[in-house]
Scaffold this motif. Structure first.
Motif, PDB file in Angstrom:
ATOM      1  N   LEU A  77       0.895  -0.978  -0.036  1.00 41.10           N
ATOM      2  CA  LEU A  77      -0.114   0.078  -0.003  1.00 41.10           C
ATOM      3  C   LEU A  77       1.050   1.156  -0.056  1.00 41.10           C
ATOM      4  N   ALA A  78       2.126   1.229   0.742  1.00 42.80           N
ATOM      5  CA  ALA A  78       2.922   2.182   0.494  1.00 42.80           C
ATOM      6  C   ALA A  78       3.554   2.732  -0.644  1.00 42.80           C
ATOM      7  N   ASP A  79       3.794   1.529  -1.211  1.00 43.18           N
ATOM      8  CA  ASP A  79       4.255   1.772  -2.652  1.00 43.18           C
ATOM      9  C   ASP A  79       3.115   2.444  -3.508  1.00 43.18           C
ATOM     10  N   ILE A  80       1.932   1.877  -3.695  1.00 44.06           N
ATOM     11  CA  ILE A  80       1.042   2.620  -4.341  1.00 44.06           C
ATOM     12  C   ILE A  80       0.783   4.140  -4.090  1.00 44.06           C
ATOM     13  N   ILE A  81       0.845   4.416  -2.730  1.00 41.40           N
ATOM     14  CA  ILE A  81       0.389   5.721  -2.387  1.00 41.40           C
ATOM     15  C   ILE A  81       1.524   6.606  -2.699  1.00 41.40           C
ATOM     16  N   GLU A  82       2.724   6.306  -2.543  1.00 36.64           N
ATOM     17  CA  GLU A  82       4.022   7.107  -2.848  1.00 36.64           C
ATOM     18  C   GLU A  82       4.091   7.211  -4.297  1.00 36.64           C
ATOM     19  N   ALA A  83       3.685   6.150  -5.148  1.00 34.68           N
ATOM     20  CA  ALA A  83       3.735   6.428  -6.718  1.00 34.68           C
ATOM     21  C   ALA A  83       2.699   7.750  -7.008  1.00 34.68           C
ATOM     22  N   VAL A  84       1.831   7.841  -6.091  1.00 33.31           N
ATOM     23  CA  VAL A  84       0.832   8.832  -6.459  1.00 33.31           C
ATOM     24  C   VAL A  84       1.004  10.008  -5.768  1.00 33.31           C
ATOM     25  N   GLU A  85       1.254  10.157  -4.352  1.00 31.83           N
ATOM     26  CA  GLU A  85       1.543  11.336  -3.572  1.00 31.83           C
ATOM     27  C   GLU A  85       3.073  11.832  -3.483  1.00 31.83           C
ATOM     28  N   LYS A 110      10.070  18.195  16.930  1.00 28.44           N
ATOM     29  CA  LYS A 110      10.625  17.811  15.732  1.00 28.44           C
ATOM     30  C   LYS A 110      11.535  16.597  15.528  1.00 28.44           C
ATOM     31  N   PRO A 111      12.478  16.184  16.647  1.00 26.67           N
ATOM     32  CA  PRO A 111      13.342  15.308  16.411  1.00 26.67           C
ATOM     33  C   PRO A 111      12.405  13.813  16.440  1.00 26.67           C
ATOM     34  N   HIS A 112      11.105  13.726  16.917  1.00 25.25           N
ATOM     35  CA  HIS A 112      10.355  12.858  17.033  1.00 25.25           C
ATOM     36  C   HIS A 112       9.642  12.439  15.765  1.00 25.25           C
ATOM     37  N   TRP A 113       9.668  13.379  14.670  1.00 27.11           N
ATOM     38  CA  TRP A 113       8.604  13.127  13.667  1.00 27.11           C
ATOM     39  C   TRP A 113       9.146  12.236  12.873  1.00 27.11           C
ATOM     40  N   GLY A 118       7.995   7.075  10.204  1.00 24.21           N
ATOM     41  CA  GLY A 118       8.464   5.637   9.722  1.00 24.21           C
ATOM     42  C   GLY A 118       7.412   4.607  10.386  1.00 24.21           C
ATOM     43  N   ALA A 119       6.697   4.920  11.528  1.00 24.45           N
ATOM     44  CA  ALA A 119       5.766   4.064  12.078  1.00 24.45           C
ATOM     45  C   ALA A 119       4.429   4.035  11.077  1.00 24.45           C
ATOM     46  N   ARG A 121       4.393   4.993   7.977  1.00 25.70           N
ATOM     47  CA  ARG A 121       5.008   4.297   6.618  1.00 25.70           C
ATOM     48  C   ARG A 121       5.171   2.659   6.765  1.00 25.70           C
ATOM     49  N   GLY A 122       5.580   2.479   7.709  1.00 24.59           N
ATOM     50  CA  GLY A 122       5.755   0.867   8.230  1.00 24.59           C
ATOM     51  C   GLY A 122       4.452  -0.056   8.135  1.00 24.59           C
ATOM     52  N   ALA A 123       3.446   0.880   8.647  1.00 17.22           N
ATOM     53  CA  ALA A 123       2.142   0.332   8.839  1.00 17.22           C
ATOM     54  C   ALA A 123       1.488  -0.015   7.422  1.00 17.22           C
ATOM     55  N   LEU A 124       1.688   1.132   6.523  1.00 14.65           N
ATOM     56  CA  LEU A 124       1.278   1.161   4.988  1.00 14.65           C
ATOM     57  C   LEU A 124       2.067  -0.031   4.301  1.00 14.65           C
ATOM     58  N   ALA A 125       3.468  -0.112   4.705  1.00 15.89           N
ATOM     59  CA  ALA A 125       4.029  -1.075   3.931  1.00 15.89           C
ATOM     60  C   ALA A 125       3.845  -2.440   4.305  1.00 15.89           C
ATOM     61  N   GLY A 126       3.131  -2.613   5.345  1.00 13.84           N
ATOM     62  CA  GLY A 126       2.871  -4.114   5.900  1.00 13.84           C
ATOM     63  C   GLY A 126       1.640  -4.436   5.162  1.00 13.84           C
ATOM     64  N   VAL A 127       0.793  -3.732   4.491  1.00 17.18           N
ATOM     65  CA  VAL A 127      -0.457  -4.208   3.627  1.00 17.18           C
ATOM     66  C   VAL A 127       0.045  -4.297   2.357  1.00 17.18           C
TER      67      VAL A 127
END
Length: 142
Positions: A77-85, A110-113, A118-119, A121-127
């Motif tokens: 899902l992350a791949d698809i979203i990043e291809a468009v967004e 800011k140091p925590h963003w 990453g969390a 993106r990781g959740a989206l990459a896991g689908v």
């Protein structure tokens, strides 16, 4: 946080492509538009973006069309979203474009963003696209 309609349509299209051809046969934009209800010009625009991102392979001419460039289980899902967004970035701090932020120099969050981003993106990459193209368990006949 909300996906743009283009990203949403891209997910719908890729899911239909995975169900329809499983990455082997070629599909055309007209068929995909009819199957998904996404307007043909939008399908054509998204095919171009998804192809540029390497998620689909397209061939012009007679017998042409497009197909997934790899198995649905290997497309997230992350791949698809990043291809468009573009890259997933919840705030300007994450993508390095913090100009215009009036608290940039004193921000304690800011140091925590990057960890938060990453969390997400990781959740989206896991689908995987494979999981999105299957019928929900509530719709599977017993």
């Amino acid at each position: 946080m909300r996906l743009s309609s283009l990203a949403d349509y891209a997910v719908v299209m890729m899911s239909a492509a995975a169900r329809h051809c499983g990455g082997i046969a070629r599909l055309n934009a007209t068929l995909l538009s009819e199957e998904t209800g996404v307007p043909l010009p939008t399908v054509q625009k998204l095919v171009s973006r998804l192809s540029a991102a390497g998620l689909i392979e397209s061939t012009r001419g007679t017998g042409g069309g497009f197909r997934l460039s790899r198995p649905p289980a290997m497309i997230s899902l992350a791949d698809i979203i990043e291809a468009v967004e573009g890259p997933i970035a919840l705030t300007a701090c994450v993508d390095g474009a913090s100009q215009g932020c009036c608290i940039d120099q004193s921000c304690r969050v800011k140091p925590h963003w990057n960890a938060v981003n990453g969390a997400v993106r990781g959740a989206l990459a896991g689908v995987s696209l494979a999981s999105l193209s299957q019928a929900p368990l509530s719709q599977v006949p017993a």
